[in-house]
Design a protein around this motif. Sequence first.
Motif, PDB file in Angstrom:
ATOM      1  N   ALA A  75       0.849  -1.195   0.000  1.00  0.00           N
ATOM      2  CA  ALA A  75       0.000   0.000   0.000  1.00  0.00           C
ATOM      3  C   ALA A  75       0.880   1.238   0.000  1.00  0.00           C
ATOM      4  N   TYR A  76       0.404   2.270  -0.672  1.00  0.00           N
ATOM      5  CA  TYR A  76       1.065   3.561  -0.650  1.00  0.00           C
ATOM      6  C   TYR A  76       0.240   4.482   0.243  1.00  0.00           C
ATOM      7  N   ARG A  77       0.898   5.063   1.225  1.00  0.00           N
ATOM      8  CA  ARG A  77       0.174   5.920   2.174  1.00  0.00           C
ATOM      9  C   ARG A  77      -0.132   7.266   1.516  1.00  0.00           C
ATOM     10  N   LEU A  78      -1.403   7.508   1.295  1.00  0.00           N
ATOM     11  CA  LEU A  78      -1.826   8.764   0.691  1.00  0.00           C
ATOM     12  C   LEU A  78      -1.736   9.890   1.714  1.00  0.00           C
ATOM     13  N   GLU A  79      -1.143  10.995   1.294  1.00  0.00           N
ATOM     14  CA  GLU A  79      -0.997  12.130   2.203  1.00  0.00           C
ATOM     15  C   GLU A  79      -2.326  12.853   2.398  1.00  0.00           C
ATOM     16  N   VAL A  80      -3.125  12.909   1.347  1.00  0.00           N
ATOM     17  CA  VAL A  80      -4.458  13.524   1.407  1.00  0.00           C
ATOM     18  C   VAL A  80      -5.391  12.678   0.548  1.00  0.00           C
ATOM     19  N   PRO A  81      -6.701  12.757   0.789  1.00  0.00           N
ATOM     20  CA  PRO A  81      -7.630  12.030  -0.089  1.00  0.00           C
ATOM     21  C   PRO A  81      -7.504  12.546  -1.521  1.00  0.00           C
ATOM     22  N   LEU A  82      -7.510  11.630  -2.476  1.00  0.00           N
ATOM     23  CA  LEU A  82      -7.395  12.028  -3.873  1.00  0.00           C
ATOM     24  C   LEU A  82      -8.772  12.359  -4.443  1.00  0.00           C
ATOM     25  N   PRO A  83      -8.844  13.330  -5.356  1.00  0.00           N
ATOM     26  CA  PRO A  83     -10.136  13.617  -6.000  1.00  0.00           C
ATOM     27  C   PRO A  83     -10.588  12.441  -6.845  1.00  0.00           C
ATOM     28  N   GLU A  84     -11.866  12.404  -7.131  1.00  0.00           N
ATOM     29  CA  GLU A  84     -12.422  11.325  -7.936  1.00  0.00           C
ATOM     30  C   GLU A  84     -11.743  11.318  -9.304  1.00  0.00           C
ATOM     31  N   PRO A  85     -11.176  10.166  -9.698  1.00  0.00           N
ATOM     32  CA  PRO A  85     -10.452  10.132 -10.974  1.00  0.00           C
ATOM     33  C   PRO A  85     -11.385  10.056 -12.170  1.00  0.00           C
ATOM     34  N   THR A  86     -10.833  10.321 -13.328  1.00  0.00           N
ATOM     35  CA  THR A  86     -11.579  10.131 -14.565  1.00  0.00           C
ATOM     36  C   THR A  86     -11.942   8.662 -14.740  1.00  0.00           C
ATOM     37  N   ARG A  87     -11.002   7.804 -14.367  1.00  0.00           N
ATOM     38  CA  ARG A  87     -11.272   6.363 -14.373  1.00  0.00           C
ATOM     39  C   ARG A  87     -10.302   5.692 -13.405  1.00  0.00           C
ATOM     40  N   ARG A  88     -10.665   4.489 -12.995  1.00  0.00           N
ATOM     41  CA  ARG A  88      -9.790   3.681 -12.145  1.00  0.00           C
ATOM     42  C   ARG A  88      -9.285   2.509 -12.983  1.00  0.00           C
ATOM     43  N   GLY A  89      -7.984   2.479 -13.188  1.00  0.00           N
ATOM     44  CA  GLY A  89      -7.394   1.391 -13.941  1.00  0.00           C
ATOM     45  C   GLY A  89      -6.989   0.257 -13.009  1.00  0.00           C
ATOM     46  N   ASP A  90      -6.330  -0.730 -13.568  1.00  0.00           N
ATOM     47  CA  ASP A  90      -5.779  -1.808 -12.747  1.00  0.00           C
ATOM     48  C   ASP A  90      -4.450  -1.347 -12.161  1.00  0.00           C
ATOM     49  N   PRO A  91      -4.113  -1.789 -10.945  1.00  0.00           N
ATOM     50  CA  PRO A  91      -2.782  -1.456 -10.412  1.00  0.00           C
ATOM     51  C   PRO A  91      -1.695  -1.929 -11.378  1.00  0.00           C
ATOM     52  N   SER A  92      -0.748  -1.064 -11.681  1.00  0.00           N
ATOM     53  CA  SER A  92       0.317  -1.394 -12.614  1.00  0.00           C
ATOM     54  C   SER A  92       1.653  -1.351 -11.883  1.00  0.00           C
ATOM     55  N   TRP A  93       2.423  -2.436 -11.989  1.00  0.00           N
ATOM     56  CA  TRP A  93       3.725  -2.492 -11.336  1.00  0.00           C
ATOM     57  C   TRP A  93       4.844  -2.077 -12.281  1.00  0.00           C
TER      58      TRP A  93
END
Length: 344
Positions: A98-116
């Motif tokens: 997990a990446y610790r988000l510093e602030v809540p992110l705004p709603e994205p245009t789309r949610r993709g698959d996690p990419s490594w």
Amino acid sequence: MPMPMSTLTLERARAGDGQAFRELTEPYRRELQVHCYRILGSVQDAEDLLQETLLAAWRGLDGFEERSSLRSWLYRIATNRCLNALRDGSRRPGEGWAYRLEVPLPEPTRRGDPSWLEPYPDVLLAGLPDAAPGPEAHYETKEAVSLAFLVALQHLPPRQRAVLVLRDVLGFRAAEVAGMLDTSVDSVTSALKRARATLATRLPADAHAEAELPYSPRERKLVDDFSVAFERADVDAILALLTDDAWLTMPPLPYEYQGLDAIGHFLRTVALRDGRRFRLVPTHANGQPAYGLYLVDPRTPIAHAHGLVVLTLSGQRISALTRFVDNGLLPRFGLPHSLRATGA
């Protein structure tokens, strides 16, 4: 009549001469590492698999029957090692990553698959041989290391991914690929057809659009303007450099933002919120301009590493900002974990 030097070198290597083995394989090291990177999407994994490939080749050199070129034999080993690694899955972060988000992110245009997917330092690409890919190749070398191509490639099943890279990037013939993968030509042809169809839907419509030549004066002007605008936290100036349909993505996070309004809102509320200032240090990744990001600490003269951003250019504008959040990537680009924030 004396034997050709390559044959003499091969015989020396088979007799246990490590220097002879290095002479045989050294010309292929860089391209094999890039091959592993294309399939795996990770610089570290590519380095590891290259070493595994060379070790397997050293141990199995007696089994090289010279019915194909040494290069093809090495690609066979590397490809199958990569496919085994993908099947194993242990080289990817587990479910607990997990990446610790510093602030809540705004709603994205789309949610993709996690990419490594990780960025690839251009300094490693500089060592590639000048030889053109085989006649079956469909992609130029520069296009086949671009982030857009690599992102699309990661959506293919492993075997299709390998077939497409071997056929359309490296230009191996279908029969050669079938031999590498221990399958039939029909199976290779079918896998390639499916892979091409998937890639056609995943690659951006402007993937073949002409961009500035790498390191050209006009590219330098565009990316310098971006750097100045970002360091000044001038969101309007940043947006003026983007195409209207530009994307902002942040692998491995699945949040994706498209268009000037969405990207501008993200910059104002997340990246450049509350007067935050950055120092940017130029580099290159995947044949594209990039910057190491350093967040200025207002209480000290130090700026701390804050990931990497890679710019995709389309004509005289920026069509994508790809933000990599992992500070562990920076040393691969020769970038420090902190620097003095003089002039911030």
